[in-house]
Design a protein around this motif. Structure first.
Motif, PDB file in Angstrom:
ATOM      1  N   UNK A  88     -23.221  30.384 -14.899  1.00  0.00           N
ATOM      2  CA  UNK A  88     -22.397  31.162 -15.820  1.00  0.00           C
ATOM      3  C   UNK A  88     -20.919  31.036 -15.466  1.00  0.00           C
ATOM      4  N   UNK A  89     -20.079  31.371 -16.438  1.00  0.00           N
ATOM      5  CA  UNK A  89     -18.643  31.475 -16.250  1.00  0.00           C
ATOM      6  C   UNK A  89     -18.212  32.818 -16.835  1.00  0.00           C
ATOM      7  N   UNK A  90     -17.453  33.584 -16.053  1.00  0.00           N
ATOM      8  CA  UNK A  90     -16.949  34.886 -16.497  1.00  0.00           C
ATOM      9  C   UNK A  90     -15.473  34.741 -16.821  1.00  0.00           C
ATOM     10  N   UNK A  91     -15.047  35.382 -17.906  1.00  0.00           N
ATOM     11  CA  UNK A  91     -13.649  35.275 -18.326  1.00  0.00           C
ATOM     12  C   UNK A  91     -13.108  36.627 -18.765  1.00  0.00           C
ATOM     13  N   UNK A  92     -11.807  36.796 -18.624  1.00  0.00           N
ATOM     14  CA  UNK A  92     -11.061  37.752 -19.431  1.00  0.00           C
ATOM     15  C   UNK A  92     -10.398  36.928 -20.521  1.00  0.00           C
ATOM     16  N   UNK A  93     -10.673  37.262 -21.769  1.00  0.00           N
ATOM     17  CA  UNK A  93     -10.150  36.527 -22.918  1.00  0.00           C
ATOM     18  C   UNK A  93      -9.169  37.424 -23.663  1.00  0.00           C
ATOM     19  N   UNK A  94      -7.950  36.930 -23.883  1.00  0.00           N
ATOM     20  CA  UNK A  94      -6.910  37.707 -24.560  1.00  0.00           C
ATOM     21  C   UNK A  94      -6.376  36.911 -25.737  1.00  0.00           C
ATOM     22  N   UNK A  95      -6.774  37.294 -26.940  1.00  0.00           N
ATOM     23  CA  UNK A  95      -6.425  36.545 -28.152  1.00  0.00           C
ATOM     24  C   UNK A  95      -5.349  37.283 -28.934  1.00  0.00           C
ATOM     25  N   UNK A  96      -4.187  36.661 -29.046  1.00  0.00           N
ATOM     26  CA  UNK A  96      -3.123  37.204 -29.889  1.00  0.00           C
ATOM     27  C   UNK A  96      -3.212  36.600 -31.285  1.00  0.00           C
ATOM     28  N   UNK A  97      -3.793  35.393 -31.358  1.00  0.00           N
ATOM     29  CA  UNK A  97      -4.014  34.705 -32.628  1.00  0.00           C
ATOM     30  C   UNK A  97      -5.459  34.221 -32.675  1.00  0.00           C
ATOM     31  N   UNK A  98      -5.899  33.797 -33.853  1.00  0.00           N
ATOM     32  CA  UNK A  98      -7.289  33.384 -34.035  1.00  0.00           C
ATOM     33  C   UNK A  98      -7.598  32.098 -33.282  1.00  0.00           C
ATOM     34  N   UNK A 139     -22.959  32.577 -25.459  1.00  0.00           N
ATOM     35  CA  UNK A 139     -21.919  33.429 -24.887  1.00  0.00           C
ATOM     36  C   UNK A 139     -22.047  34.856 -25.399  1.00  0.00           C
ATOM     37  N   UNK A 140     -21.378  35.759 -24.690  1.00  0.00           N
ATOM     38  CA  UNK A 140     -21.329  37.173 -25.055  1.00  0.00           C
ATOM     39  C   UNK A 140     -19.910  37.645 -24.826  1.00  0.00           C
ATOM     40  N   UNK A 141     -19.379  38.405 -25.783  1.00  0.00           N
ATOM     41  CA  UNK A 141     -18.044  38.978 -25.635  1.00  0.00           C
ATOM     42  C   UNK A 141     -18.162  40.496 -25.695  1.00  0.00           C
ATOM     43  N   UNK A 142     -17.554  41.174 -24.709  1.00  0.00           N
ATOM     44  CA  UNK A 142     -17.542  42.638 -24.650  1.00  0.00           C
ATOM     45  C   UNK A 142     -16.092  43.097 -24.741  1.00  0.00           C
ATOM     46  N   UNK A 143     -15.802  43.996 -25.655  1.00  0.00           N
ATOM     47  CA  UNK A 143     -14.427  44.398 -25.925  1.00  0.00           C
ATOM     48  C   UNK A 143     -13.859  45.264 -24.812  1.00  0.00           C
ATOM     49  N   UNK A 144     -12.629  44.942 -24.406  1.00  0.00           N
ATOM     50  CA  UNK A 144     -11.841  45.822 -23.536  1.00  0.00           C
ATOM     51  C   UNK A 144     -10.868  46.650 -24.369  1.00  0.00           C
ATOM     52  N   UNK A 145     -10.339  46.027 -25.418  1.00  0.00           N
ATOM     53  CA  UNK A 145      -9.544  46.723 -26.423  1.00  0.00           C
ATOM     54  C   UNK A 145     -10.276  46.569 -27.749  1.00  0.00           C
ATOM     55  N   UNK A 146      -9.752  47.173 -28.808  1.00  0.00           N
ATOM     56  CA  UNK A 146     -10.328  46.892 -30.124  1.00  0.00           C
ATOM     57  C   UNK A 146     -10.307  45.381 -30.319  1.00  0.00           C
ATOM     58  N   UNK A 253     -15.331  44.517 -36.047  1.00  0.00           N
ATOM     59  CA  UNK A 253     -14.359  45.190 -35.191  1.00  0.00           C
ATOM     60  C   UNK A 253     -15.143  45.892 -34.088  1.00  0.00           C
ATOM     61  N   UNK A 254     -15.004  45.405 -32.859  1.00  0.00           N
ATOM     62  CA  UNK A 254     -15.706  45.992 -31.714  1.00  0.00           C
ATOM     63  C   UNK A 254     -14.809  47.007 -31.037  1.00  0.00           C
ATOM     64  N   UNK A 255     -15.386  48.149 -30.691  1.00  0.00           N
ATOM     65  CA  UNK A 255     -14.672  49.135 -29.890  1.00  0.00           C
ATOM     66  C   UNK A 255     -14.884  48.819 -28.412  1.00  0.00           C
ATOM     67  N   UNK A 256     -13.998  49.313 -27.531  1.00  0.00           N
ATOM     68  CA  UNK A 256     -14.174  49.037 -26.101  1.00  0.00           C
ATOM     69  C   UNK A 256     -15.582  49.393 -25.624  1.00  0.00           C
ATOM     70  N   UNK A 270     -13.062  34.194 -32.745  1.00  0.00           N
ATOM     71  CA  UNK A 270     -12.408  35.397 -32.245  1.00  0.00           C
ATOM     72  C   UNK A 270     -11.024  35.474 -32.880  1.00  0.00           C
ATOM     73  N   UNK A 271     -10.651  36.658 -33.361  1.00  0.00           N
ATOM     74  CA  UNK A 271      -9.419  36.811 -34.129  1.00  0.00           C
ATOM     75  C   UNK A 271      -8.297  37.471 -33.332  1.00  0.00           C
ATOM     76  N   UNK A 272      -8.614  38.589 -32.675  1.00  0.00           N
ATOM     77  CA  UNK A 272      -7.558  39.324 -31.975  1.00  0.00           C
ATOM     78  C   UNK A 272      -8.194  40.343 -31.037  1.00  0.00           C
ATOM     79  N   UNK A 273      -7.599  40.485 -29.862  1.00  0.00           N
ATOM     80  CA  UNK A 273      -8.045  41.502 -28.927  1.00  0.00           C
ATOM     81  C   UNK A 273      -8.314  40.927 -27.551  1.00  0.00           C
ATOM     82  N   UNK A 274      -8.633  41.817 -26.616  1.00  0.00           N
ATOM     83  CA  UNK A 274      -8.930  41.433 -25.240  1.00  0.00           C
ATOM     84  C   UNK A 274     -10.356  41.838 -24.912  1.00  0.00           C
ATOM     85  N   UNK A 275     -11.086  40.937 -24.267  1.00  0.00           N
ATOM     86  CA  UNK A 275     -12.476  41.227 -23.946  1.00  0.00           C
ATOM     87  C   UNK A 275     -12.918  40.512 -22.688  1.00  0.00           C
ATOM     88  N   UNK A 276     -14.071  40.918 -22.192  1.00  0.00           N
ATOM     89  CA  UNK A 276     -14.748  40.226 -21.099  1.00  0.00           C
ATOM     90  C   UNK A 276     -15.765  39.295 -21.737  1.00  0.00           C
TER      91      UNK A 276
END
Length: 408
Positions: A88-98, A139-146, A253-256, A270-276
């Motif tokens: 596996x690979x773990x990431x913090x992903x921060x998308x300001x644009x799509x 993959x799986x994305x879990x929201x840290x922000x909206x 739209x995922x909540x934290x 992915x469009x916008x937001x920060x997630x694990x």
């Protein structure tokens, strides 16, 4: 050196769609950064492996650590299945644009595609190469922000309603195509038609669709979010067939704390937001659009899954007080979330490799043999398989995420 529990030093990937604040704030660095920062990688990816921080202050590549002791670091079962490769690979992903509209292959599709490109002599670093390795990439994305995303094909009846509500004369025949067959086969036919339109046709059709979306928003139509997304994508990627494909997907739209699992064949962006994000340790991506990179439509059609409906939003199953696990059928990874009020603690057990990152607060980790390590916000730690049980004590209100291999 027998690495058991060590802090990690991780690479930051500076993709253009990233944020100039999110990752830097997490790591305690000044903001805004000079350039966008998109992903923080934690793991043993050959392109940018993490380094364990040694007691003497030196650093050692996690790739080298695993190669030197696969059974001890990964555990016998994991090493037998994956060799010395961390699955596996773990990431913090921060998308300001799509990000690009994309899908990933199954293990069987990846193996056959990789072999076919090898036989054809396509260089592994070629920009037209689809398969960099013979592995799946769920993959799986879990929201840290909206967190905003497109993922999976929407129920075709709902999509037919959306398409027919758009007052774009040249688009009406495409809307009728799905309305006449509102099922997975109808979606496949419509998607194939849209994604293979010649550029001359797109240059006529897209402006009409965008104008229709503007009207839909002004009139407060029921598909406001979907139309606003298409308008944003149309501005960022003029003339791109992926803008039309976006009309067919679930707008989420995922909540934290909420997550979605993206198996093989799931078309998403992915469009916008920060997630694990946690994913199989692979580089295989089949792009559909919203990108200047290579798009191989025939190969994309080979891997896409046109099963449709709402995407399941995961909130985690509380497997112990303060410990939530996001269950999926994926053998390569599993993600857990630890949330504890100050002074509380939870014991986490696992017979394989683990990576933890603290995204809020501070915790003290104590192993069964008595080693202690304090983990602050933005810090991550490698936990070898031969240190299977760790007590997590919250020194203040704390949130951590834990990556492990799957449990199938």
């Amino acid at each position: 050196m027998s690495v058991r529990v060590e802090l990690l030093h991780n690479a930051v990937r500076p993709y253009a769609w990233g944020s100039r604040t999110a990752i830097a704030e997490l790591l305690g660095r000044p903001v805004p950064t000079p350039h966008p920062e998109a992903e923080l990688w934690m793991g043993a990816h050959p392109g940018d492996p993490s380094h364990v921080v040694c007691p003497d202050g030196g650093r050692r590549s996690l790739l080298d650590v695993l190669a030197g002791d696969p059974d001890g670091q990964l555990g016998a079962a994991c090493a037998q299945r994956w060799g010395s490769r961390l699955p596996f690979l773990l990431k913090i992903l921060a998308a300001e644009e799509a990000l690009s509209l994309q899908a990933h292959p199954s293990a069987e599709q990846a193996a056959s595609g990789f072999a076919a490109e090898d036989r054809a002599g396509v260089p592994i670093d070629s920009p037209i190469r689809n398969y960099k390795d013979p592995s799946a990439k769920p993959e799986l994305i879990c929201a840290l922000t909206e967190f905003h995303a497109l993922a999976g094909f929407r129920d075709p009846h709902r999509t037919a309603t959306l398409l027919t509500s758009l007052e774009a004369p040249d688009f009406a025949p495409y809307a009728r195509l799905l309305a006449a067959q509102p099922d997975a086969d109808g979606l496949r036919a419509l998607f194939t038609t849209l994604i293979t339109l010649p550029q001359t046709a797109l240059d006529v059709l897209l402006p009409q669709v965008l104008d229709a979306c503007v009207l839909h928003v002004k009139e407060h139509g029921e598909f406001d979010a979907e139309c606003r997304t298409v308008l944003e994508l149309g501005e960022a990627y003029p003339g791109d067939a992926g803008v039309l494909a976006a009309l067919l997907l679930n707008r989420l739209v995922l909540r934290p704390g909420e997550a979605i699992y993206l198996p093989a064949g799931n078309l998403h962006a992915y469009l916008h937001g920060t997630g694990v994000e946690i994913l199989a340790n692979s580089d295989n991506v089949l792009r559909c659009g919203l990108t200047p990179k290579h798009v191989d439509v025939p190969e994309l059609m080979r891997v896409l899954d046109f099963r449709c409906g709402d995407m399941e939003v995961l909130t985690g199953e509380e497997s112990a007080p303060g410990l939530w696990t996001y269950r999926t059928p994926c053998p390569e990874f599993e993600l857990s979330r630890v949330e504890l009020e100050s002074g509380l603690e939870v014991r986490v057990d696992h017979g394989g490799p683990q990576i933890m990152i603290c995204t809020e607060g501070r915790a003290t980790l104590t192993t069964v043999r008595g080693d202690r390590l304090v983990l602050g916000r933005g810090e991550s730690v490698w936990l070898a398989a031969h240190e299977p049980a760790v007590l997590v004590h919250a020194d203040e209100r704390t949130r951590l995420f834990r990556a492990t291999a799957g449990t199938d």
